[in-house]
Design a protein around this motif. Structure first.
Motif, PDB file in Angstrom:
ATOM      1  N   PHE A 114       0.455  -1.117   0.125  1.00 32.65           N
ATOM      2  CA  PHE A 114      -0.178  -0.137   0.286  1.00 32.65           C
ATOM      3  C   PHE A 114       0.598   1.598   0.338  1.00 32.65           C
ATOM      4  O   PHE A 114       1.511   0.960   0.846  1.00 32.65           O
ATOM      5  CB  PHE A 114      -0.943  -0.432   1.317  1.00 32.65           C
ATOM      6  CG  PHE A 114      -2.164  -1.150   1.745  1.00 32.65           C
ATOM      7  CD1 PHE A 114      -2.912  -0.874   0.789  1.00 32.65           C
ATOM      8  CD2 PHE A 114      -1.393  -2.388   2.223  1.00 32.65           C
ATOM      9  CE1 PHE A 114      -3.958  -2.418   0.145  1.00 32.65           C
ATOM     10  CE2 PHE A 114      -2.937  -3.170   1.660  1.00 32.65           C
ATOM     11  CZ  PHE A 114      -3.432  -3.338   1.470  1.00 32.65           C
ATOM     12  N   PHE A 115       0.704   2.269  -0.776  1.00 33.73           N
ATOM     13  CA  PHE A 115       1.498   3.817  -0.828  1.00 33.73           C
ATOM     14  C   PHE A 115       0.300   4.275   0.332  1.00 33.73           C
ATOM     15  O   PHE A 115      -0.955   4.794  -0.014  1.00 33.73           O
ATOM     16  CB  PHE A 115       1.064   4.045  -1.833  1.00 33.73           C
ATOM     17  CG  PHE A 115       2.829   2.956  -3.329  1.00 33.73           C
ATOM     18  CD1 PHE A 115       3.262   3.328  -3.252  1.00 33.73           C
ATOM     19  CD2 PHE A 115       1.376   2.083  -3.831  1.00 33.73           C
ATOM     20  CE1 PHE A 115       4.822   2.783  -3.783  1.00 33.73           C
ATOM     21  CE2 PHE A 115       2.894   1.524  -4.782  1.00 33.73           C
ATOM     22  CZ  PHE A 115       3.934   1.715  -4.849  1.00 33.73           C
ATOM     23  N   SER A 116       1.209   5.793   0.122  1.00 36.25           N
ATOM     24  CA  SER A 116       0.695   6.682   0.970  1.00 36.25           C
ATOM     25  C   SER A 116      -0.220   7.745   0.378  1.00 36.25           C
ATOM     26  O   SER A 116       0.464   7.229  -1.019  1.00 36.25           O
ATOM     27  CB  SER A 116       1.580   6.996   1.730  1.00 36.25           C
ATOM     28  OG  SER A 116       2.558   7.736   1.103  1.00 36.25           O
ATOM     29  N   GLN A 117      -0.548   8.256   0.527  1.00 40.36           N
ATOM     30  CA  GLN A 117      -1.005   9.817  -0.376  1.00 40.36           C
ATOM     31  C   GLN A 117       0.162  10.340  -1.411  1.00 40.36           C
ATOM     32  O   GLN A 117       1.263  10.553  -0.317  1.00 40.36           O
ATOM     33  CB  GLN A 117      -2.198  10.987   0.512  1.00 40.36           C
ATOM     34  CG  GLN A 117      -1.034  12.278   1.287  1.00 40.36           C
ATOM     35  CD  GLN A 117      -0.676  11.084   2.505  1.00 40.36           C
ATOM     36  OE1 GLN A 117      -0.272  10.366   3.150  1.00 40.36           O
ATOM     37  NE2 GLN A 117      -0.784  12.351   3.550  1.00 40.36           N
ATOM     38  N   SER A 118      -0.104  10.757  -1.828  1.00 42.76           N
ATOM     39  CA  SER A 118       0.300  11.000  -3.392  1.00 42.76           C
ATOM     40  C   SER A 118       0.597  12.974  -2.299  1.00 42.76           C
ATOM     41  O   SER A 118      -0.294  13.425  -1.554  1.00 42.76           O
ATOM     42  CB  SER A 118       0.033  11.481  -4.310  1.00 42.76           C
ATOM     43  OG  SER A 118      -1.246  11.599  -4.960  1.00 42.76           O
TER      44      SER A 118
END
Length: 126
Positions: A115-119
């Motif tokens: 999972f990626f953090s927000q841009s």
């Protein structure tokens, strides 16, 4: 359903998914300047940028003890250490990668597991 003040809400069906990580930012909407500390313990900002190759500390949540990786300016950054702060929060110390383009708003993105953090979160680098 939710009960508040003796009242019961209508039933609503919601999908529950695994938590996604998020970096803390100065903006209440989670964008812009990261809540980051420079290697000397001072707050990172456009007027107080970190140096390429230095270590910065980022705060995050939603990582659920997963292995972390970080990108700065589109390049992989070395994760030096991470520690739990309690209440679902953590700090990660990261070395700013060589070869990135310095500026007051270098993009920072974190990955926890898959999972990626927000841009839209940035760091000031000179």
């Amino acid at each position: 359903t939710v009960m508040a003040g003796g009242w019961l809400s209508n039933a609503v069906e919601v999908e529950i998914v695994d938590a996604s990580p998020a970096l803390f930012a100065m903006d209440p909407y989670g964008r812009g300047q990261a809540q980051a500390m420079n290697e000397d313990g001072s707050a990172n900002s456009a007027t107080n940028p970190a140096t390429v190759g230095a270590i910065v500390t980022l705060r995050l949540t939603g990582h659920r003890n997963r292995e972390l990786s970080v990108q700065m300016g589109g390049r992989p950054a070395e994760v030096v250490s991470q520690r739990e702060l309690g209440s679902g929060k953590a700090e990660v110390r990261v070395r700013i990668p060589l070869g990135i383009t310095a500026g007051s708003a270098v993009p920072v993105r974190l990955k926890a597991g898959e999972f990626f953090s927000q841009s839209g979160v940035t760091l000031a680098v000179k």
